[in-house]
Enzyme design. Sequence first.
Site, short mmCIF file in Angstrom:
data_model
loop_
_atom_site.label_atom_id
_atom_site.label_comp_id
_atom_site.label_asym_id
_atom_site.label_seq_id
_atom_site.Cartn_x
_atom_site.Cartn_y
_atom_site.Cartn_z
N GLU A 18 0.83 -1.22 0.00
CA GLU A 18 0.00 0.00 0.00
C GLU A 18 0.86 1.26 0.00
O GLU A 18 0.58 2.24 0.70
CB GLU A 18 -1.02 -0.04 1.14
N GLY A 19 1.93 1.19 -0.79
CA GLY A 19 2.87 2.31 -0.89
C GLY A 19 4.06 2.06 0.00
O GLY A 19 3.94 2.01 1.22
#
Lengths: 379, 260
Positions: free
Chosen positions: A363-364
Site C-alpha cells: 500500500e505504498g
Amino acid sequence: MDFTLTKEQTLFLQMIREFAEKEVKPLAAEVDEDERFPEETVRKMAKLGIMGIPFPTKYGGAGGDNILYSMAVEELSRMCGTTGVVVSAHTSLCVAPIYEHGTEDQKQKYLPKLCSGKWLGAFGLTEPNAGTDASAQQTTATLDGDEYVINGSKIFITNAFYADVYVVMAMTDKSLGTRGISAFIVEKGTPGFSFGKKEKKLGIRGSATCELIFENCRIPKENLLGKIGGGFGVAMKTLDGGRIGIAAQALGIAQGAMDETVKYVKERKQFGKPIGQFQNTQFQLADLSTKIEAARWLVRVAAFKKDRGIPYSVDAARAKLFASETSMEVTVKAVQFHGGYGYTREYPVERMMRDAKITEIYEGTSEVQRMVIGATLLK
Amino acid sequence: MNIVVCIKQVPDTTEIKLNPETGTMIREGVPSIMNPDDKGGLEMALELKDQYGAHITVITMGPAQADQILREAFAMGVDRAILLTDRKFAGADTLATSNALAGALKILDYDLIITGRQAIDGDTAQVGPQVAEHLDLPQVTYVENLQFKAPKTFTIKKATEEGYQTVEVDAPCVVTVLASANHPRYMSVSGIVTAYQREVEIWGFDNIKVDENKLGLKGSPTRVAKSFTKGGKMAGQLYEVDAKEAVGIIVNKLKDKFIV
C-alpha cells in the site's frame, strides 16, 4: 482539543481486546506456520460487525468510524498481523471504494454483504510491471455492447481466492495515460476470472496473496466503479484510506512485540538479575515505547481527519511511514532482547518481525510515503 | 417472554491488590467488570431471545458508575436497562440488596428472573435465592443449562455437589446461573456504537415501594467484625514418582491431616 477516549471507544477496546486475546492470539502461530487463511476468525468477526465498522447501518455497516476501525486493526494485529491485514484490505481497499465511489445501486448490491462479512473483499491494482509506478497498468477493459471485457493480470493481491468481490483497475484508454484507467467491480466466479499462484511469503503468512488472471472476463458495464477514466483517482484515494489500516496494523505488531518484550525482560535473568533492571534495557524500551505512542497518535489523527472529511492524504502517509518503520525497529529489537530464544518459534517475536517488514512495502512503500509527504511540502 | 436479569458490577479480582497494612482492597486503578456468573445469566437470556424471541431487561443496584455494565449489556443485545441507585441503598448487605431488587422487580413484568449464582467480590450466593423468597417464586440455583418448553415450562440442569440434577419448573421463576453454563457473546460493534445513545432508566427509593428500614445500612443485619488478608500459601512439595507410589504418598498425607 481532547485526547481522552470516548465512552464508546473505551467499550470498543474492551470488546476487541478480549476478542483478540481469546479468538485471535491462540491461532496466530498456527496460521503463520501452516500458511493458513483464518476463515473461522473471519466468520467470528463478521458476526460482531468487525468487517463493516466505519460504514453506515443503512448499508449493513456497524455505524462506527475510522478511529474505531483503526483500533480494531491495531488490536487484532497486536496478536496476529495476518488477521489485521485481512480486515484492513477488506475494509479499506474494497468496501471503502464501493461506499465512496459506487452508485446507489452498487452500494445496495454489494455493501450489505460486504459489511456483514458474508462476502470478503479485495483490491487489484499491482501488476508485474506496475508496482510503485501504478500508472503503468497493462490490464485492459474494453467495452463490448453492454459488457466490459477484461484482460490481464494482477499480482500480490491480499485476500485473493477467499474474497468474493474485487475492485480492479484496468486501462480503458491507453492513449490517455493515468486518465485512461478505470475501476471495476468483479465478482469471484465470473467466467474468465481465475487465480494464479499463491505467494510464499516471509511474513503475514496466513493471509492469502495470489495472482488474479483475467482472460476475456466479461462483466456488466454497470460494474464500472466511478467515472470512466477515474480509476487512478479511485485507486489513489483508496490507498490513502488503506494507509490508515496498514499504519494501524504496523502499530499493532509493534505494540505486540513491546508487550512480549516487557514480559520477557522482567522474567529473564542474567548476571543475577532480570535483564529489565539494566539501564540499557530500560533506555531502549523507553525510546521504543515513545515511538509506538507517537505512531498511535499519527494513526488516530489521520483517522480523525478522514472521519470529519478533512483532507488526510499526508497524515495517512506520515502515519504509515512512521508506524511501519517503528514496527520494523521495535520487532528487530524485540528479537534482540529475547536473544537466542527470540530467534526461535518458541516465542512470537520472530513472527512479529517477519510480519512487520511488509508494512514498509505494501500500500505504498516507505519511499512512496516520503514522495507524498515531500511533494506536499514543496507544493 | 419477559426476562429480567439482575447483574452486578464487581472489581476484576484477577487484578485485585490489597493494602498490606490495612487489609482493605485497593480500589484505585482496579478495573470493574460485569460479574462473571451474571454474564453467564445474561447470555442464557440472550440465547432464549435468539431462539424464541424475548424482551430482556437488565437491572443493577449500585453507584452511578455501574452504568458501564448496563451499556455493555445493551451492546450485547438487551432491550431495557435499569440502574437502581440511591443514597438510601448504600451500605446494603445481601438482605437489603435483595429487598431493593425485589421491590423493583415487583414493578416489572417477568416470566423468568435470572441472577448469577454469586458475585466474585462477596461470594455469598444469597441475593438470587433471597429475591425468589421475597417474590414468593420457585427458584432453581446453580443452573448449568436451561431449555424452554412451551407454553411456560423450563427444563433445567443444575449442578449439585454430587453431579447434576434435571428439574422442570413453570414460569414465573428465579434461576441462579453459573458462569460455566455458556460462553457469553462479545458486544457487537453496532451495539457499542449505540450503547450510549440509549436510555438507562435511573430508579431510586421513590420508585420502589419498600420500607426504608429494609434498605441500605439500616436494613442490613450483617456486621463485618474484622477483615484481613489471607496468609500466603506455603510452597508445595514436588514428588516425581510413578502413579502407584503417588497414590501412597497422597493417602499418607491425607492421613497426616486426619482427612481420611
